[in-house]
Motif scaffolding. Structure first.
Motif, short mmCIF file in Angstrom:
data_model
loop_
_atom_site.label_atom_id
_atom_site.label_comp_id
_atom_site.label_asym_id
_atom_site.label_seq_id
_atom_site.Cartn_x
_atom_site.Cartn_y
_atom_site.Cartn_z
N TYR A 23 46.95 39.60 26.99
CA TYR A 23 47.51 38.92 28.15
C TYR A 23 46.95 39.59 29.41
O TYR A 23 46.98 40.81 29.53
N SER A 24 46.46 38.77 30.34
CA SER A 24 45.88 39.30 31.58
C SER A 24 46.58 38.67 32.77
O SER A 24 46.66 37.43 32.87
N LEU A 25 47.10 39.52 33.66
CA LEU A 25 47.71 39.06 34.90
C LEU A 25 46.61 39.00 35.97
O LEU A 25 45.97 40.01 36.26
N VAL A 26 46.41 37.82 36.54
CA VAL A 26 45.31 37.59 37.48
C VAL A 26 45.90 37.21 38.83
O VAL A 26 46.65 36.23 38.93
N GLY A 27 45.59 38.00 39.87
CA GLY A 27 46.03 37.73 41.23
C GLY A 27 44.95 37.05 42.04
O GLY A 27 43.79 36.92 41.61
N PRO A 28 45.29 36.61 43.26
CA PRO A 28 44.29 35.93 44.10
C PRO A 28 43.05 36.77 44.40
O PRO A 28 41.95 36.22 44.53
N ASP A 29 43.20 38.10 44.52
CA ASP A 29 42.05 38.94 44.82
C ASP A 29 41.21 39.25 43.58
O ASP A 29 40.22 39.97 43.66
N GLU A 30 41.61 38.69 42.41
CA GLU A 30 40.90 38.96 41.16
C GLU A 30 40.27 37.70 40.57
O GLU A 30 39.75 37.74 39.46
N TYR A 31 40.33 36.58 41.28
CA TYR A 31 39.76 35.33 40.76
C TYR A 31 38.25 35.46 40.52
O TYR A 31 37.73 34.99 39.51
N ALA A 32 37.55 36.07 41.47
CA ALA A 32 36.10 36.20 41.33
C ALA A 32 35.73 37.07 40.13
O ALA A 32 34.76 36.79 39.41
N HIS A 33 36.50 38.14 39.87
CA HIS A 33 36.24 38.98 38.70
C HIS A 33 36.53 38.21 37.41
O HIS A 33 35.88 38.45 36.38
N LEU A 34 37.51 37.30 37.45
CA LEU A 34 37.77 36.45 36.28
C LEU A 34 36.57 35.55 35.99
O LEU A 34 36.19 35.36 34.83
#
Length: 767
Positions: free
Chosen positions: A379-390
């Motif tokens: 499970y990965s919690l993805v925030g707005p500042d991590e979209y590009a890394h996703l």
């Protein structure tokens, strides 16, 4: 000749696993014990007994291909995904080659690992597999007592398991020659280079004999590692298995879209609603401050857990890892120090509290579970500042982003229902109002996160461009949280999503204003003027979304040919898996024009894979490099003056050499010269009389006589008697507590007697 033919047939590739297993099936004339398993490798009885006792029955594909080549004496570079059994690939041949203990020759095998946890785990594997063999192993780790490590090396162990920094420090202190080592293993070699240990590895390799056999294991194969293999290995064989499946098929990936302030509440929802607390779970956080904060919150919530980070005391790290491995606690909160090499067989879940900064780091985080054929969930919690890394991760894996929307409810990126988040958020607010230490820990973690963002690598330019066109805000409830009992809540969430994403066709001037008003007429005229541009913008946006759209498929990975020229130069023999046809996930509806054979693309086909596997990027290093002729501030000008000194002979200012010139950085971060030798080892030898005791050996058990006493090697009775008398006459530098107390009592008694004698003398003189 038959063995050579089999080897030649397996060099360009090998047949299906099913065919290979069918070849190893027991024949009617032979017993079933000697087919299909480790018995086919021709191991000795004690080694095979230890392997079977450990629970190994059928070798994995990487073990089938690697163990015979290592037993033949070839240098091997093996590359396979995490959890495929790489540790047994080098331990089983090592035990087969060493066979029995030889105390006189010294260490014959050296295993270098990046972290102390992996070194201790490897030592445990050696003890389990070599349970029925008379071999001695020693571990050399940073943070442990050097005196004990001096003693361990003086005991001439057969196997040394070490981290490169401390081992090099001990080699320089003791002036070790390492001429007896014939078998060297670099475990998790890509991680060794990532940690900046290239100088230490090169220095250690220069001390090793040229006739050694080298085995190098890694989960990835960056170009730096290929260059090291070309320089340090002799005619190596490259084994690349399962490289196209960067993530195991048994591992399920789930991405949850969260806001920064609701991240901790989302973690509690996962632990309380989705994950069974009887299963083992690892939580990866960004910094040690996050680890301490999450640990405190989980303890207050009533979820027992342990934690690990780099600055934690080594003994505490060992205790916390043992508690989790033994099952006393089911949750372990860690930083990336435990992301590589730690093998917990029964691990079920991995949670990325902070999304990893690099795709390769994600692979090794989630690679802790779903090992050796077991299933697992990440499970990965993805925030707005991590979209590009996703997006960087999906480019590296060869997949596309799948959003949970009102049209596509089967995606893998969605949100948590609002009522679940609100319950946990209110509970956390009450906890922070009750316990003041949680408030302080939260402030420290927030400050640490700001510092973490400054040092976090920036995502690729391509990902940052694509993020603008992906509607992450349109995510709906994740399929994990959909159930038949919450149909009302789902309908409520859908209505909220429709309201949130509703965009009116007209502006406020057109909706509120009257049709004959000047504002209404102006907006209509403006809209008619830019009608073509508006339509073009919407078409372009739809095209971008169609490129990023996915049909809800499971992750199908692609593998491009990466740095083939470098690999061909370094390796003559390459063992590859069977070629499979992989569908092109990025195939557009519009047919691409055929390129001429002389066409050179702007970027290579393996660009994203190489970026994910890269250790040192030229672009990043070039950006950091600069040449300042004149400082642009007073501080820079002062620093430039300090970097020069007056040379009396040359009669001019000369530059001062760098403080790190001719030095090597140890595991603790200190820079030591290559020829550095302190008095620490000589003091230890003087204290333990190691030189006197190291010259002879007890003939009965083959151990060195410095463990048996000072007179063990003297042959005549009177020689031993005289040595004992001399030892009694010498005053020991170290005293026990009983001896110290006894000396104090004698001194106090003498003092009292002297005082009494003095008083009697005064009385006589008066009389």
């Amino acid at each position: 000749m038959e063995v050579d033919k089999k080897q030649k047939m397996s060099v360009p590739g090998f047949a299906d696993i099913e065919d290979e297993e069918n070849q190893n099936l027991p024949k009617p004339n032979k017993s079933s014990k000697k087919s299909g398993g480790f018995q086919s490798f021709g191991l000795t009885h004690n080694v095979l007994k230890g392997v079977l006792k450990r629970g190994y029955k059928v070798p994995t594909p990487i073990q089938r291909k690697t163990i015979p080549l290592v037993l033949e004496g070839r240098d091997v570079v093996a590359m396979a995904r995490t959890g495929s059994g790489k540790t047994a690939c080098f331990l089983i041949p090592m035990l087969e080659k060493l066979k029995q203990r030889i105390a006189k020759t010294g260490a014959r095998a050296l295993i270098l690992t990046p972290t102390r946890e992996l070194a201790l785990q490897t030592l445990k594997f050696i003890k389990d597999l070599g349970k029925f063999m008379d071999l001695q192993a020693a571990v050399i780790l940073g943070g442990d007592s050097m005196d004990e490590q001096f003693a361990a090396i003086h005991g001439n162990p057969d196997i040394i398991v070490a981290t490169p920094g401390r081992f090099l420090h001990v080699c320089i202190e003791m002036d070790l020659k390492l001429t007896s080592i014939s078998y060297v293993v670099f475990d998790e070699a890509d991680r060794l280079f990532e940690m900046g240990l290239e100088e230490q590895l090169s220095e250690i390799a220069s001390k090793l004999p040229d006739s050694r056999q080298t085995v190098l294991f890694s989960a990835t194969l960056p170009k730096v590692l290929v260059e090291f293999a070309k320089a340090g290995l002799s005619d190596p064989v490259l084994i690349r298995l399962d490289v196209e499946t960067k993530i195991p098929k048994e591992l399920e990936l789930f991405y949850i879209n969260v806001r920064h302030e609701e991240r901790l509440a989302s973690l509690l929802v996962l632990l309380k609603s989705l994950i069974d607390l009887e299963q083992q779970t690892i939580i990866f956080a960004a910094t040690k401050h996050h680890v301490e904060y999450i640990h405190m919150v989980l303890e207050k919530v009533g979820i027992p857990n342990s934690y690990i980070y780099s600055n934690l005391d080594p003994s505490a790290r060992k205790i916390h890892t043992a508690k989790f491995a033994a099952g006393k606690v089911k949750v372990l909160v860690v930083t990336d120090v435990a992301a590589r090499g730690i093998d917990i067989p029964m691990l079920d879940n991995v949670i990325n509290y902070n999304f990893p900064m690099k795709p390769k780091l994600f692979v090794h985080r989630v690679g802790r579970c779903a090992r050796a054929g077991r299933s697992g969930k990440a499970y990965s919690l993805v925030g707005p500042d991590e979209y590009a890394h996703l997006l960087d991760l999906h480019l590296f894996l060869g997949t596309t982003v799948s959003l949970c929307t009102l049209q596509n409810k089967e995606g893998n990126l969605g949100i948590i229902p609002q009522h679940l988040l609100e319950d946990q958020q209110s509970y956390l607010i009450n906890l922070h109002e009750t316990y003041s230490d949680l408030v302080n820990s939260r402030k420290v973690s927030e400050n640490g996160y700001q510092q973490y963002l400054r040092t976090r690598p920036v995502a690729s330019t391509e990902s940052n461009k694509k993020v603008k066109y992906i509607p992450f805000r349109s995510c709906t409830i994740h399929p994990l949280f959909r159930s038949s009992g919450e149909s009302i809540e789902e309908e409520r969430q859908e209505i909220i999503d429709k309201m949130k994403h509703y965009r009116p066709h007209g502006t406020i001037f057109e909706i509120v204003g009257k049709t004959k008003s000047e504002e209404y007429k102006t907006m209509k005229t403006k809209r008619a003027l830019h009608k073509d541009k508006i339509v073009e913008h919407h078409v372009k946006k739809e095209e971008k979304l169609s490129e990023l759209k996915i049909s809800g498929q499971k992750h199908t990975n692609t593998l491009a040919d990466s740095s083939q020229n470098d690999i061909d130069e370094a390796f003559h023999d390459v063992v590859l898996p069977k070629k499979r046809k992989i569908e092109d996930l990025y195939k557009k509806n519009v047919k691409k024009p055929k390129r001429d054979e002389n066409y050179i693309p702007y970027s290579s086909s393996d660009k994203h894979t190489e970026d994910g596997l890269a250790v040192n990027k030229f672009q990043n290093e070039a950006m950091d490099a600069q040449l300042d002729i004149v400082g642009d501030s007073s501080e820079m000008m002062r620093m430039s003056k300090q970097m020069k000194k007056w040379d009396r002979k040359k009669k001019r200012m000369v530059g001062v050499e760098s403080k790190t010139a001719g030095k090597i950085r140890t595991e603790s971060g200190a820079w030591i010269p290559k020829t550095y030798k302190s008095d620490r080892y000589s003091q230890w030898k003087e204290k333990t009389k190691a030189d006197e005791n190291n010259d002879y050996e007890d003939e009965e058990d083959g151990n060195q006589s410095f463990n048996k006493g000072p007179s063990a090697g003297l042959r005549t009775h009177w020689a031993r008697h005289n040595e004992k008398v001399k030892q009694k006459q010498r005053k020991s530098e170290l005293k026990t507590t009983d001896e110290i107390l006894k000396a104090r009592k004698i001194a106090a008694k003498n003092k009292r007697n002297n005082m009494r004698r003095g008083k009697k003398g005064k009385r006589k003189s008066r009389k």
